[in-house]
Design a protein around this motif. Structure first.
Motif, PDB file in Angstrom:
ATOM      1  N   CYS A  51       0.845  -1.189   0.000  1.00 54.41           N
ATOM      2  CA  CYS A  51       0.000   0.000   0.000  1.00 54.41           C
ATOM      3  C   CYS A  51       0.885   1.245   0.000  1.00 54.41           C
ATOM      4  O   CYS A  51       1.842   1.339   0.760  1.00 54.41           O
ATOM      5  CB  CYS A  51      -0.903  -0.002   1.228  1.00 54.41           C
ATOM      6  SG  CYS A  51      -1.766   1.565   1.451  1.00 54.41           S
ATOM      7  N   CYS A  54       0.220   2.981   3.885  1.00 55.29           N
ATOM      8  CA  CYS A  54       0.643   2.344   5.134  1.00 55.29           C
ATOM      9  C   CYS A  54       1.738   1.310   4.922  1.00 55.29           C
ATOM     10  O   CYS A  54       2.314   0.809   5.882  1.00 55.29           O
ATOM     11  CB  CYS A  54      -0.551   1.728   5.864  1.00 55.29           C
ATOM     12  SG  CYS A  54      -1.289   0.314   5.035  1.00 55.29           S
ATOM     13  N   HIS A  90      -5.227  -3.198   5.402  1.00 58.81           N
ATOM     14  CA  HIS A  90      -4.555  -1.928   5.689  1.00 58.81           C
ATOM     15  C   HIS A  90      -4.386  -1.733   7.191  1.00 58.81           C
ATOM     16  O   HIS A  90      -5.131  -2.286   7.997  1.00 58.81           O
ATOM     17  CB  HIS A  90      -5.369  -0.743   5.156  1.00 58.81           C
ATOM     18  CG  HIS A  90      -5.443  -0.683   3.667  1.00 58.81           C
ATOM     19  ND1 HIS A  90      -4.423  -0.192   2.900  1.00 58.81           N
ATOM     20  CD2 HIS A  90      -6.411  -1.066   2.814  1.00 58.81           C
ATOM     21  CE1 HIS A  90      -4.763  -0.268   1.621  1.00 58.81           C
ATOM     22  NE2 HIS A  90      -5.966  -0.798   1.544  1.00 58.81           N
ATOM     23  N   CYS A  94      -4.715   3.786   8.135  1.00 57.22           N
ATOM     24  CA  CYS A  94      -4.456   4.086   6.723  1.00 57.22           C
ATOM     25  C   CYS A  94      -5.702   4.727   6.123  1.00 57.22           C
ATOM     26  O   CYS A  94      -6.821   4.344   6.435  1.00 57.22           O
ATOM     27  CB  CYS A  94      -4.127   2.798   5.975  1.00 57.22           C
ATOM     28  SG  CYS A  94      -3.861   3.048   4.210  1.00 57.22           S
ATOM     29  N   PHE A  96      -6.915   4.242   3.408  1.00 59.99           N
ATOM     30  CA  PHE A  96      -7.650   3.292   2.589  1.00 59.99           C
ATOM     31  C   PHE A  96      -8.344   2.221   3.429  1.00 59.99           C
ATOM     32  O   PHE A  96      -9.052   1.379   2.897  1.00 59.99           O
ATOM     33  CB  PHE A  96      -6.717   2.625   1.570  1.00 59.99           C
ATOM     34  CG  PHE A  96      -6.095   3.611   0.622  1.00 59.99           C
ATOM     35  CD1 PHE A  96      -6.897   4.373  -0.220  1.00 59.99           C
ATOM     36  CD2 PHE A  96      -4.729   3.802   0.585  1.00 59.99           C
ATOM     37  CE1 PHE A  96      -6.339   5.294  -1.089  1.00 59.99           C
ATOM     38  CE2 PHE A  96      -4.160   4.721  -0.280  1.00 59.99           C
ATOM     39  CZ  PHE A  96      -4.967   5.474  -1.123  1.00 59.99           C
TER      40      PHE A  96
HETATM   41 ZN    ZN Z   1      -2.901   1.124   3.430  1.00 57.24          ZN
END
Ligand code: ZN
Length: 377
Positions: A51, A54, A90, A94, A96
């Protein structure tokens, strides 16, 4: 829904389509922009792709879907991050996290220079390409910076306590005019058109000066206050990362942005550099300046010297190098900072959070003082 993610192997930010080209070694013509079947590389993708925010692994490719019988794209190709139990992969902080459905748009935390058309954004992209070609930084440096920011934010945490009333109160205090000071005397109200409301505002300043000054320490626009309200409501009572930890870095980055905008001879947008502190700097410039400071160990003049080298270096041969660059490290910084500020202001407010009611109470008190003064006259 991250549309791009970082490949450790290729050491750069990629979208699903670009990853497909690299893995299959097969780049279709522009007219058939399709996503290759990547299922044979699923295990490799799970451990290599991380990601952009993160840094967690566990990526799966979600293929695009089109409406039946039409070319309309219902869902863009993107990465989904899944943990060992099949849950959200995640980090809980994060941006997301809980947002992997494919419906939400990728936030402003990732800039896709490839799709940006404005002259200002192209100016920054050119500088990013120069920086990569001259070896000042590369996409791995950018990934390292994002991780550094993410780790700092997640190491320090706070519990969201700001209610909608507390946020409205802090915003009113921030907007309250306090520059001019004036002390009420009943004789003033003998003027035929005496402005009681203005007198009440002056008196409010005298009674709440420390609070007003506190509320004005972190000034942002109404759009950020609105965003702060949404996030405080969504995360009320939860522990979240403490964006205030980024404050010294944010301040330095804004200072560098304003210096560069004034002294580079390049236009980075319509906002005057003098207003960056209030209105925010253009995000591509903010991101690039953060990167220059990060690679200079946050030493201002080292970063300025690097920026000057960047401006002086030759035109880059490959403009796609800086195409996809995951960066705004200050994503949602302003809104979170206001949530924290509102809680600090609320803690020190002893007379409630109703600005209008307090002005009305002060006005009737001033009128009473005037009546007593007059009857004693
Ligand atoms: Zn993430």
């Amino acid at each position: 829904m991250p549309t791009t993610a970082f490949s450790a192997h290729y050491s750069r930010e990629l979208d699903v389509e670009q990853l497909g080209w690299l893995l299959s070694g097969d780049r279709p013509g522009d007219d058939q922009a399709t996503v290759a079947d990547l299922s044979q590389w699923a295990g490799w993708i799970r451990t290599d792709i991380r990601c952009s925010s993160c840094g967690k692994t566990g990526a799966q490719v979600v293929r695009p879907s089109k409406a039946r019988g039409s070319q309309a794209v219902l869902r863009q190709a993107h990465f989904r991050f899944v943990d060992h139990q099949g849950g959200d992969g995640h980090h809980p902080f994060c941006e997301f996290y809980g947002n992997d459905t494919g419906e939400a748009r990728q936030t402003d935390s990732l800039l896709n220079f490839g799709s940006e058309k404005s002259a200002e954004t192209r100016a920054v992209r050119l500088l990013v390409c120069k920086g990569i070609e001259t070896g000042l930084f590369n996409q791995a440096t950018i990934r390292a910076m994002r991780q550094w920011f993410f780790d700092m934010k997640s190491e320090s945490r706070f519990k969201v306590r700001a209610t909608p009333e507390a946020l409205a109160w802090a915003r009113s205090l921030q907007r309250h005019p306090s520059y001019r000071r004036w002390t009420f005397h009943p004789a003033q109200a003998e003027m035929p058109a005496f402005d009681w409301q203005a007198a009440a505002k002056f008196q409010f300043t005298e009674e709440n000066l420390a609070l007003v000054e506190l509320a004005k320490t972190v000034v942002h626009q109404d759009a950020e206050w609105k965003r702060a309200g949404l996030m405080a409501a969504k995360h009320f009572g939860q522990e979240v990362f403490n964006t205030a930890a980024l404050q010294p870095y944010y301040e330095d980055t804004l200072t560098l942005c304003a210096f560069v905008a004034k002294n580079s001879g390049i236009s980075f947008g319509k906002t005057s550099p003098d207003y960056y502190r209030f209105q925010g700097a253009p995000i591509p410039l903010l991101a690039l300046c953060a990167l220059m400071l990060f690679t200079s160990e946050w030493e201002m003049n080292t970063a300025i010297a690097k920026f000057a080298r960047l401006l002086a270096s030759a035109e880059p041969s490959d403009l796609s190098l800086g195409n996809m660059i995951g960066l705004n490290p200050f994503h949602d910084y302003a809104a979170w900072r206001l949530v924290i500020l509102a809680a600090e202001v609320a803690e020190r407010s002893l007379k409630g959070f109703d600005y209008q009611a307090q002005l009305t109470a002060i006005e009737s008190d001033l009128r009473r003082q005037h009546a007593i003064w007059k009857s004693a006259g």
